[in-house]
Design an enzyme around this catalytic site. Structure first.
Site, PDB file in Angstrom:
ATOM      1  N   ASP A  45       0.947  -1.086  -0.029  1.00  0.00           N
ATOM      2  CA  ASP A  45       0.007  -0.090   0.033  1.00  0.00           C
ATOM      3  C   ASP A  45       0.911   1.272  -0.135  1.00  0.00           C
ATOM      4  OD1 ASP A  45      -2.942  -1.065   1.587  1.00  0.00           O
ATOM      5  OD2 ASP A  45      -1.289  -2.340   1.547  1.00  0.00           O
ATOM      6  N   GLU A  68      -5.583   7.310   0.457  1.00  0.00           N
ATOM      7  CA  GLU A  68      -5.926   6.645   1.758  1.00  0.00           C
ATOM      8  C   GLU A  68      -4.963   6.790   3.036  1.00  0.00           C
ATOM      9  OE1 GLU A  68      -6.978   2.493   1.454  1.00  0.00           O
ATOM     10  OE2 GLU A  68      -7.244   2.489   3.425  1.00  0.00           O
ATOM     11  N   ASP A 132      -6.474   4.968  -4.064  1.00  0.00           N
ATOM     12  CA  ASP A 132      -6.449   4.068  -3.170  1.00  0.00           C
ATOM     13  C   ASP A 132      -5.350   2.887  -3.552  1.00  0.00           C
ATOM     14  OD1 ASP A 132      -6.921   2.018  -1.459  1.00  0.00           O
ATOM     15  OD2 ASP A 132      -8.978   2.071  -1.645  1.00  0.00           O
ATOM     16  N   ILE A 134      -3.901   0.279  -2.682  1.00  0.00           N
ATOM     17  CA  ILE A 134      -4.594  -0.969  -2.444  1.00  0.00           C
ATOM     18  C   ILE A 134      -5.855  -0.987  -2.184  1.00  0.00           C
ATOM     19  CG2 ILE A 134      -4.578  -3.494  -1.534  1.00  0.00           C
ATOM     20  CD1 ILE A 134      -1.393  -3.445  -1.753  1.00  0.00           C
ATOM     21  N   ASP A 135      -6.833  -1.326  -2.966  1.00  0.00           N
ATOM     22  CA  ASP A 135      -8.306  -1.451  -2.319  1.00  0.00           C
ATOM     23  C   ASP A 135      -8.423  -2.987  -2.214  1.00  0.00           C
ATOM     24  OD1 ASP A 135     -11.020  -0.744  -1.712  1.00  0.00           O
ATOM     25  OD2 ASP A 135     -11.507  -1.125  -3.536  1.00  0.00           O
ATOM     26  N   THR A 137      -7.283  -4.448   0.895  1.00  0.00           N
ATOM     27  CA  THR A 137      -6.045  -4.852   1.523  1.00  0.00           C
ATOM     28  C   THR A 137      -6.134  -6.251   2.089  1.00  0.00           C
ATOM     29  OG1 THR A 137      -5.481  -2.716   1.879  1.00  0.00           O
ATOM     30  CG2 THR A 137      -4.106  -4.147   2.961  1.00  0.00           C
ATOM     31  N   HIS A 243     -18.400  -5.002   5.996  1.00  0.00           N
ATOM     32  CA  HIS A 243     -18.376  -3.773   5.063  1.00  0.00           C
ATOM     33  C   HIS A 243     -19.722  -3.659   4.255  1.00  0.00           C
ATOM     34  CE1 HIS A 243     -13.870  -3.989   4.530  1.00  0.00           C
ATOM     35  NE2 HIS A 243     -14.060  -3.725   5.691  1.00  0.00           N
ATOM     36  N   SER A 268     -12.925  -5.631  -2.934  1.00  0.00           N
ATOM     37  CA  SER A 268     -12.437  -4.249  -3.931  1.00  0.00           C
ATOM     38  C   SER A 268     -13.172  -3.938  -4.925  1.00  0.00           C
ATOM     39  CB  SER A 268     -10.890  -4.614  -4.198  1.00  0.00           C
ATOM     40  OG  SER A 268     -10.818  -5.289  -5.482  1.00  0.00           O
ATOM     41  N   LYS A 271     -15.067  -5.385  -8.107  1.00  0.00           N
ATOM     42  CA  LYS A 271     -16.440  -5.748  -8.449  1.00  0.00           C
ATOM     43  C   LYS A 271     -17.020  -4.704  -9.548  1.00  0.00           C
ATOM     44  CE  LYS A 271     -17.269  -5.504  -3.782  1.00  0.00           C
ATOM     45  NZ  LYS A 271     -16.151  -5.781  -3.071  1.00  0.00           N
ATOM     46  N   ARG A 285     -23.869  -2.915  -2.233  1.00  0.00           N
ATOM     47  CA  ARG A 285     -22.916  -2.539  -1.132  1.00  0.00           C
ATOM     48  C   ARG A 285     -24.108  -2.045  -0.141  1.00  0.00           C
ATOM     49  NH1 ARG A 285     -17.335  -2.261  -0.538  1.00  0.00           N
ATOM     50  NH2 ARG A 285     -16.817  -0.945   1.227  1.00  0.00           N
ATOM     51  N   ASP A 299     -12.406   4.624  -2.307  1.00  0.00           N
ATOM     52  CA  ASP A 299     -13.112   3.139  -2.685  1.00  0.00           C
ATOM     53  C   ASP A 299     -14.184   3.161  -3.938  1.00  0.00           C
ATOM     54  OD1 ASP A 299     -11.733   1.877  -0.698  1.00  0.00           O
ATOM     55  OD2 ASP A 299     -13.024   2.617   0.778  1.00  0.00           O
TER      56      ASP A 299
HETATM   57  N1  LIG Z   1     -16.980  -0.939   7.920  1.00  0.00           N
HETATM   58  C1  LIG Z   1     -16.785  -0.833   6.690  1.00  0.00           C
HETATM   59  N2  LIG Z   1     -17.765  -0.658   5.808  1.00  0.00           N
HETATM   60  C2  LIG Z   1     -17.744  -0.536   4.619  1.00  0.00           C
HETATM   61  N3  LIG Z   1     -16.440  -0.213   4.097  1.00  0.00           N
HETATM   62  C3  LIG Z   1     -15.516  -0.493   4.795  1.00  0.00           C
HETATM   63  C4  LIG Z   1     -15.416  -0.508   6.229  1.00  0.00           C
HETATM   64  N4  LIG Z   1     -14.422  -0.551   6.528  1.00  0.00           N
HETATM   65  C5  LIG Z   1     -13.423  -0.518   5.481  1.00  0.00           C
HETATM   66  N5  LIG Z   1     -13.978  -0.075   4.408  1.00  0.00           N
HETATM   67  C6  LIG Z   1     -13.600  -0.090   3.135  1.00  0.00           C
HETATM   68  O1  LIG Z   1     -13.925  -1.324   2.287  1.00  0.00           O
HETATM   69  C7  LIG Z   1     -12.816  -1.510   1.466  1.00  0.00           C
HETATM   70  C8  LIG Z   1     -12.735  -2.737   0.881  1.00  0.00           C
HETATM   71  O2  LIG Z   1     -13.531  -3.023  -0.245  1.00  0.00           O
HETATM   72  P1  LIG Z   1     -14.879  -4.092  -0.200  1.00  0.00           P
HETATM   73  O3  LIG Z   1     -15.488  -3.725   1.291  1.00  0.00           O
HETATM   74  O4  LIG Z   1     -15.478  -3.956  -1.367  1.00  0.00           O
HETATM   75  O5  LIG Z   1     -13.952  -5.566  -0.184  1.00  0.00           O
HETATM   76  S1  LIG Z   1     -13.889  -6.609   1.130  1.00  0.00           S
HETATM   77  O6  LIG Z   1     -14.583  -6.163   2.177  1.00  0.00           O
HETATM   78  O7  LIG Z   1     -12.577  -6.720   1.505  1.00  0.00           O
HETATM   79  O8  LIG Z   1     -14.355  -7.705   0.423  1.00  0.00           O
HETATM   80  C9  LIG Z   1     -11.628  -0.893   2.074  1.00  0.00           C
HETATM   81  O9  LIG Z   1     -10.605  -0.635   1.376  1.00  0.00           O
HETATM   82  P2  LIG Z   1      -9.145  -0.733   1.602  1.00  0.00           P
HETATM   83  O10 LIG Z   1      -8.987  -0.062   3.052  1.00  0.00           O
HETATM   84  O11 LIG Z   1      -8.580  -0.082   0.504  1.00  0.00           O
HETATM   85  O12 LIG Z   1      -8.696  -2.059   1.791  1.00  0.00           O
HETATM   86  C10 LIG Z   1     -12.138   0.187   3.235  1.00  0.00           C
HETATM   87  O13 LIG Z   1     -11.952   1.448   2.671  1.00  0.00           O
HETATM   88 MG   LIG Z   2     -10.321   0.837  -0.551  1.00  0.00          MG
HETATM   89 MG   LIG Z   3      -6.667   0.573   0.504  1.00  0.00          MG
HETATM   90 MG   LIG Z   4      -7.415   0.167   4.077  1.00  0.00          MG
END
Ligand SMILES: Nc1ncnc2c1ncn2[C@@H]1O[C@H](COP(=O)(O)OS(=O)(=O)O)[C@@H](OP(=O)(O)O)[C@H]1O
Ligand SMILES: [Mg+2]
Ligand SMILES: [Mg+2]
Ligand SMILES: [Mg+2]
Length: 363
Positions: A45, A68, A132, A134-135, A137, A243, A268, A271, A285, A299
């Site tokens: 990241d 991020e 972002d 790494i979306d 992670t 999430h 991520s 999708k 979502r 995101d």
């Molecule tokens: N509580 C909560 N609710 C909703 N979303 C959240 C939450 N916490 C985190 N995030 C964000 O979700 C990003 C990951 O994407 P996804 O949720 O689509 O993927 S997954 O949950 O890993 O399957 C993730 O992105 P990255 O941090 O870049 O990995 C977060 O920004």
């Molecule tokens: Mg993300």
């Molecule tokens: Mg990220």
């Molecule tokens: Mg993150």
């Protein structure tokens, strides 16, 4: 073509960063730390963020950046900082491409200051890049899907979006992957991109060098799904139930007569890219009751444009457009519903029926 220079730059810088993350993905040590919100961050990241910010400062020095990560999450860890520096110093691009991106990062102090150049507060006016590095992670760490995401937002509207998805099949007609990808498989790795009004495309992740505008580029389209065919739709959602509410998505699928076996859980913005090329139809979502979570713009910005340019509609769970002019977060929105134009209304109706039919109003 409007935003041609921005698109070309975004494609190249996302390619360089995605190839860096792939090296970390296949390595046994990922330098994982836990941030103050307990979510994970890795040297992948940090490395990807520093490289992309460095290139944006070089090419578009007057643009703001929202990213991020920040250096404070590294907690003055000199070992990891030097690992990141060596990571960003070995490149997969040609010298000419490196020069277009402004060259390498000199030392640790430059690395740390680049990491902190993504703190813009955004808002309704001006140009801002949303990054972002790494979306997904968590997906990256568990060997699943993740994406390197970059978007240019101007006066609150997304104008350019690029997603680097190293673990998705290159082929636009391959089914949604349900198992762990093989990183050595040459048919894996795709870049999605779009400019506002210019359509959406896919191209091979590694094929950038000589003619980034044309080599291996394919225009992508959503499935042209109509209400009668909804029971044949595939929907995708987050892997993490924290999430996106899995129980609400099941209830919505039931209302729409979509068998649950047709749902795919995937980390991520992969999708968004997947449904934009017709490998899947609907992205749900759904806010998790009691959390009050507000989505971050990095995101969603690139994926939102790519799906809309591929013929889809993206809104929140109430049917409102995503508003990227409200700062670092989507303050005016809750949840995300992305679907082909012909069925989005029907999906939103089912979403509202399920969400409004529940007693829990914290959403
Ligand atoms: N509580 C909560 N609710 C909703 N979303 C959240 C939450 N916490 C985190 N995030 C964000 O979700 C990003 C990951 O994407 P996804 O949720 O689509 O993927 S997954 O949950 O890993 O399957 C993730 O992105 P990255 O941090 O870049 O990995 C977060 O920004
Ligand atoms: Mg993300
Ligand atoms: Mg990220
Ligand atoms: Mg993150």
């Amino acid at each position: 073509m409007p935003y041609e220079a921005e698109l070309a730059h975004a494609l190249l810088t996302v390619t360089r960063a995605t190839l860096l993350t792939r090296r970390v993905f296949t390595s046994s040590t990922k330098g994982t730390l836990s941030k103050t919100d307990t979510s994970p961050v890795t040297i992948g990241d940090f490395g990807a963020q520093a490289l992309i910010i460095s290139s944006l400062r070089h090419a578009f020095p007057n643009d703001a950046i929202i990213a991020e990560e920040e250096s404070s999450s590294l907690a003055s860890n000199p070992t990891l900082t030097s690992e990141i520096l060596s990571l960003v110093s070995s490149t997969s691009l040609s010298p000419e491409e490196e020069a277009r991106l402004g060259g390498s990062i000199k030392d640790e102090s430059q690395l740390l200051s680049l990491l902190d150049m993504g703190k813009s507060t955004g808002g309704p006016s001006g140009r801002v890049w949303a990054l972002d590095p790494i979306d997904g992670t968590k997906g990256f760490l568990r060997g699943g899907q993740y994406a390197v995401c970059l978007a240019l937002i101007e006066d609150g509207d997304v104008k350019v979006g690029v997603l680097g998805c190293p673990n998705l099949p290159l082929s636009d007609t391959a089914p949604l992957p349900t198992s762990a990808p093989d990183p050595d498989d040459a048919s894996t790795g795709v870049l999605f991109s779009a400019t506002l009004g210019g359509g959406a495309s896919s191209r091979p992740l590694t094929h950038t060098s000589s003619k980034p505008q044309t080599d291996g580029v394919k225009t992508i389209h959503m499935h042209s799904l109509q209400p009668d065919n909804i029971p044949n739709a595939t929907f995708c959602e987050s892997v993490e139930a924290a999430h996106s509410s899995h129980s609400d998505s099941s209830a919505i699928a039931e209302l729409l007569h979509i068998p649950l076996s047709q749902s795919v859980r995937m980390d991520s913005q992969a999708k968004y890219g997947s449904i934009a090329r017709g490998a899947g139809d609907i992205y749900l979502r759904l806010p998790v009751p009691g959390k009050g979570y507000v989505e971050k713009i990095w995101d969603h910005a690139a994926g939102d444009l790519i799906v809309r340019e591929a013929g889809g509609v993206v809104t929140d769970a109430r049917g409102q457009n995503l508003d990227f002019g409200r700062g670092r977060r989507l303050e005016g929105n809750t949840g995300v519903v992305a679907a082909p134009q012909g069925v989005h209304d029907v999906v939103i109706k089912a979403v509202r029926e399920v969400l409004e039919g529940k007693k829990d109003v914290d959403r």
